[in-house]
Design an enzyme around this catalytic site. Structure first.
Site, short mmCIF file in Angstrom:
data_model
loop_
_atom_site.label_atom_id
_atom_site.label_comp_id
_atom_site.label_asym_id
_atom_site.label_seq_id
_atom_site.Cartn_x
_atom_site.Cartn_y
_atom_site.Cartn_z
N SER A 1 78.31 51.37 30.29
CA SER A 1 79.27 51.18 29.20
C SER A 1 79.29 52.43 28.33
CB SER A 1 78.88 49.97 28.33
OG SER A 1 79.74 49.90 27.20
N HIS B 1 82.87 38.77 26.66
CA HIS B 1 84.34 38.77 26.63
C HIS B 1 84.94 37.67 27.49
CE1 HIS B 1 84.08 43.30 25.43
NE2 HIS B 1 83.85 42.48 24.42
N ASP C 1 84.08 39.68 35.28
CA ASP C 1 84.23 39.51 36.72
C ASP C 1 83.24 38.55 37.36
OD1 ASP C 1 81.83 41.05 36.84
OD2 ASP C 1 82.99 42.91 36.92
#
Ligand SMILES: [Zn+2]
Length: 287
Positions: A232, A132, A117
């Site tokens: 996470s 990622h 993001d």
């Protein structure tokens, strides 16, 4: 050390002892952060898992599904046209600002994020490795050209005049849930340079993180004095491997997360408390 520290949740904030230990580690400098979707939930971006660790009903796109046919890509881009709006409109929260501040002070030397993001950078952090990738970019599967997602957004809207659908759910990879009939008439656009298939520049489930990027993260951990995991559950190996690496190097590991994580047994301390509040308190304490 205090192996039982994480046995209880701290809904009202971290206990003083946990915060003191965390502050000591950060004050020592050379801290690397590993962040996940839980850090961005306070920015209005939902994560895949709730407190219970149960996967939410939105199933993330896989590389296999994306490349398997036109229908899957049409579904992805139609859904993503909605989902990306949510991500593009999100702003960093107190947790992102705290991480950026610790980096400015030289206490945090690197951020490995599983998030796509861009909110760490929006908060001002500079040493960020996007494990990622980023939803901000699009890559061509044929010629490899990378372009801005904002441009693709304009092209998709131009190719689908009058198309508007209402998403019912969103996920952190910019996906959203739409009814099948809303997807059926959606027109996908291809690479302007070569006509190849476009893919968001993110690592889908079922796809490997590029090796250079993994090495970059490993090098960060190698040079660190401590690893702090933020938000996470470490379910995905691409992030968990750095926790294992830190454990092998005997680095102290702290995990701040809502709910249990796969790395808890390797952590010196686990803190189950709201991230924004915890990190803000940490910054104040390390001043
Ligand atoms: Zn191309």
């Amino acid at each position: 050390m205090d192996g039982a520290a994480g046995a209880l949740a701290d809904p009202a904030g971290p206990r003083a002892g946990s915060l003191a230990l965390l502050a000591d580690l950060v004050a020592g400098g050379d801290v690397v952060i590993l962040s996940g979707a839980g850090l961005s939930t306070e920015s209005g971006i939902p994560d895949y898992r709730g407190r219970s660790g149960q996967a939410r009903p939105v199933v993330p796109m896989t590389y296999q599904a994306f490349t398997s046919g036109a229908a899957a890509r049409r579904r992805y881009w139609a859904r993503s046209l909605q989902g990306w709006q949510r991500i593009a409109g999100a702003v960093p929260n107190a947790g992102h600002h705290a991480v950026a501040e610790l980096e400015r002070r030289g206490q945090v030397t690197g951020v490995i994020t599983q998030n796509v993001d861009g909110l760490h950078q929006a908060a001002g952090a500079r040493q960020v490795v996007e494990l990622h990738g980023s939803l901000d970019r699009v890559s061509c599967l044929r010629c490899g050209e990378r372009t801005a997602r904002a441009d693709l957004d304009r092209r998709l809207r131009a190719a689908n005049p009058g198309w508007h659908a209402r998403a019912t759910r969103f996920s952190p990879d910019g996906d959203a849930v739409l009814a099948d009939d809303q997807v059926a008439g959606f027109a996908v656009v291809d690479c302007q340079s070569c006509g190849g298939l476009l893919k968001p520049d993110v690592v889908f489930f079922g796809e490997n993180v590029p090796r250079l990027r993994v090495s970059e993260c490993s090098a960060l951990v190698e040079r660190a004095k401590a690893l702090i995991v933020l938000g996470s559950s470490l379910t995905v190996m691409s992030g968990y491997r750095f926790v294992r690496q830190a454990a092998k190097l005997a680095l102290p590991i702290v995990i701040v997360n809502h709910g249990r994580t796969r790395g808890d047994a390797l952590a010196r301390l686990t803190v189950d408390a709201p991230l924004g509040q915890t990190l803000t308190a940490l910054v104040a304490r390390c001043r």
